[in-house]
Design an enzyme around this catalytic site. Structure first.
Site, mmCIF file in Angstrom:
data_model
loop_
_atom_site.group_PDB
_atom_site.id
_atom_site.type_symbol
_atom_site.label_atom_id
_atom_site.label_comp_id
_atom_site.label_asym_id
_atom_site.label_seq_id
_atom_site.Cartn_x
_atom_site.Cartn_y
_atom_site.Cartn_z
ATOM 1 N N LYS A 68 -15.761 23.509 -66.435
ATOM 2 C CA LYS A 68 -16.309 22.596 -67.919
ATOM 3 C C LYS A 68 -17.687 22.361 -67.206
ATOM 4 C CE LYS A 68 -13.577 19.740 -66.373
ATOM 5 N NZ LYS A 68 -12.289 20.007 -65.040
ATOM 6 N N ARG A 71 -9.461 11.526 -69.700
ATOM 7 C CA ARG A 71 -8.501 12.541 -68.274
ATOM 8 C C ARG A 71 -6.933 11.687 -69.006
ATOM 9 N NH1 ARG A 71 -12.739 14.664 -64.776
ATOM 10 N NH2 ARG A 71 -12.163 15.389 -63.568
ATOM 11 N N ARG A 76 -16.823 26.269 -53.959
ATOM 12 C CA ARG A 76 -17.908 25.989 -54.857
ATOM 13 C C ARG A 76 -19.073 25.457 -54.039
ATOM 14 N NH1 ARG A 76 -16.712 22.676 -59.764
ATOM 15 N NH2 ARG A 76 -16.031 20.435 -58.770
ATOM 16 N N ARG A 105 -19.247 19.491 -52.484
ATOM 17 C CA ARG A 105 -18.872 18.010 -52.911
ATOM 18 C C ARG A 105 -17.895 17.719 -51.697
ATOM 19 N NH1 ARG A 105 -17.648 18.453 -58.889
ATOM 20 N NH2 ARG A 105 -16.588 18.001 -58.337
ATOM 21 N N ARG A 157 -6.447 17.058 -57.289
ATOM 22 C CA ARG A 157 -6.741 16.710 -58.426
ATOM 23 C C ARG A 157 -6.207 17.632 -58.767
ATOM 24 N NH1 ARG A 157 -12.594 18.893 -56.612
ATOM 25 N NH2 ARG A 157 -12.992 19.158 -58.480
HETATM 26 P P1 ADP Z 1 -14.394 17.826 -61.307
HETATM 27 O O1 ADP Z 1 -13.269 18.632 -63.150
HETATM 28 O O2 ADP Z 1 -14.421 19.742 -61.321
HETATM 29 O O3 ADP Z 1 -12.904 17.640 -61.181
HETATM 30 P P2 ADP Z 1 -15.620 15.610 -62.510
HETATM 31 O O4 ADP Z 1 -16.924 15.897 -62.036
HETATM 32 O O5 ADP Z 1 -15.152 15.881 -64.051
HETATM 33 O O6 ADP Z 1 -14.883 17.361 -61.810
HETATM 34 O O7 ADP Z 1 -15.105 14.508 -61.504
HETATM 35 C C1 ADP Z 1 -14.641 14.227 -60.714
HETATM 36 C C2 ADP Z 1 -14.164 12.958 -59.808
HETATM 37 O O8 ADP Z 1 -15.043 12.003 -60.835
HETATM 38 C C3 ADP Z 1 -12.556 13.154 -60.305
HETATM 39 O O9 ADP Z 1 -12.128 13.485 -59.526
HETATM 40 C C4 ADP Z 1 -12.761 11.500 -60.936
HETATM 41 O O10 ADP Z 1 -12.578 11.079 -59.642
HETATM 42 C C5 ADP Z 1 -14.263 10.981 -61.164
HETATM 43 N N1 ADP Z 1 -13.867 11.345 -63.202
HETATM 44 C C6 ADP Z 1 -14.776 12.233 -63.615
HETATM 45 N N2 ADP Z 1 -14.375 11.986 -64.944
HETATM 46 C C7 ADP Z 1 -13.627 11.055 -64.917
HETATM 47 C C8 ADP Z 1 -11.837 10.267 -66.261
HETATM 48 N N3 ADP Z 1 -12.685 10.679 -67.198
HETATM 49 N N4 ADP Z 1 -11.522 9.127 -65.292
HETATM 50 C C9 ADP Z 1 -11.552 9.006 -63.998
HETATM 51 N N5 ADP Z 1 -11.606 9.697 -63.291
HETATM 52 C C10 ADP Z 1 -12.956 10.427 -63.680
#
Ligand code: ADP
Ligand code: ZN
Length: 223
Positions: free
Chosen positions: A16, A91, A130, A163, A174
């Site tokens: 993404k 999400r 990663r 990370r 996740r």
């Molecule tokens: P990835 O898509 O690789 O899991 P992101 O950088 O999008 O990573 O998100 C990392 C973390 O940030 C998620 O695992 C969550 O804990 C939090 N997060 C990000 N966006 C949201 C969201 N829209 N709702 C809830 N938690 C979020």
């Protein structure tokens, strides 16, 4: 043509962030990553960051009300009316419903959701490899770029790190969270005829181009 508003839907590891950067350049839209915004809040030790930190470390979602507030504030900023691309939001169904209310309130065109399809095996391979630069935020992959912790960032010389949510236990969590909470959004946007599906397992440049072409052709049809 009206401004383009996009949502990237896909499991962690789908790419993404990387494809969002490409689409941002090509389409001239604003890239909004809730993950990046939350990581920044954590690094700065803000009230939001302190609340979000533990959830993120464990690979769980940050509570809806916190993230919805964050997105709402960001979408209200002056740069957003040209068009935006949401990466990592919504999400959950509650977040999607909140987004639709925000879009109505701000009188923005309803967004197009891009369903990024990839196998679980490939996701696990990508996430476990990663590596990120603490300084410039560039994402690398051990398998693809042969860059690991201890090497200097090829872009800026900064420190490379893993990370905390890319550790295997957090990766599995996740993925479960994605399947349980986020996958239902595919049906949600399908029912509103606001969904396109793109296979994202291939090479990065080719996938970026496919994504761009798919978005453009759907946009033309929508007017
Ligand atoms: P990835 O898509 O690789 O899991 P992101 O950088 O999008 O990573 O998100 C990392 C973390 O940030 C998620 O695992 C969550 O804990 C939090 N997060 C990000 N966006 C949201 C969201 N829209 N709702 C809830 N938690 C979020
Ligand atoms: Zn760097």
């Amino acid at each position: 043509m009206a401004s383009t508003n996009l949502i990237l839907l896909g499991p962690p590891g789908a790419g993404k962030g990387t494809h969002a950067q490409y689409l941002e350049r090509e389409l001239g839209v604003v890239h909004i990553s809730t993950g990046d915004m939350l990581r920044e809040a954590v690094a700065e030790g803000t009230a939001l960051g302190n609340k979000a930190q533990e959830y993120m470390k464990a690979g769980q979602l940050v509570p809806d009300e916190l993230v919805i507030e964050l997105a709402k504030e960001r979408l209200g900023k002056r740069d957003c009316p040209v068009g935006w691309l949401l990466d990592g939001f919504p999400r959950t169904i509650a977040q999607a419903e909140a987004l639709s209310a925000i879009v109505d309130e701000l009188q923005m065109p309803s967004p197009l959701a891009v369903n990024m399809v990839i196998s679980e095996a490939e996701v696990v391979r990508r996430l476990s490899g990663r590596r990120m630069c603490r300084n410039c935020g560039t994402i690398f992959n051990l398998h693809r770029d042969n860059i690991d912790v201890g090497d200097p960032c090829p872009t800026c010389g900064g420190e490379i790190y893993i990370r905390s949510d890319d550790r295997p236990e957090a990766v599995r969590e996740r993925l479960r969270v994605y399947q349980r909470q986020t996958e239902p959004l595919i049906d949600y946007y399908q029912q509103q005829a606001q969904l396109i599906t793109v296979d994202v397992e291939g090479k990065q440049e080719e996938v970026s181009q496919h994504l761009l072409a798919a978005v453009r052709s759907k946009d033309v049809k929508r007017g």
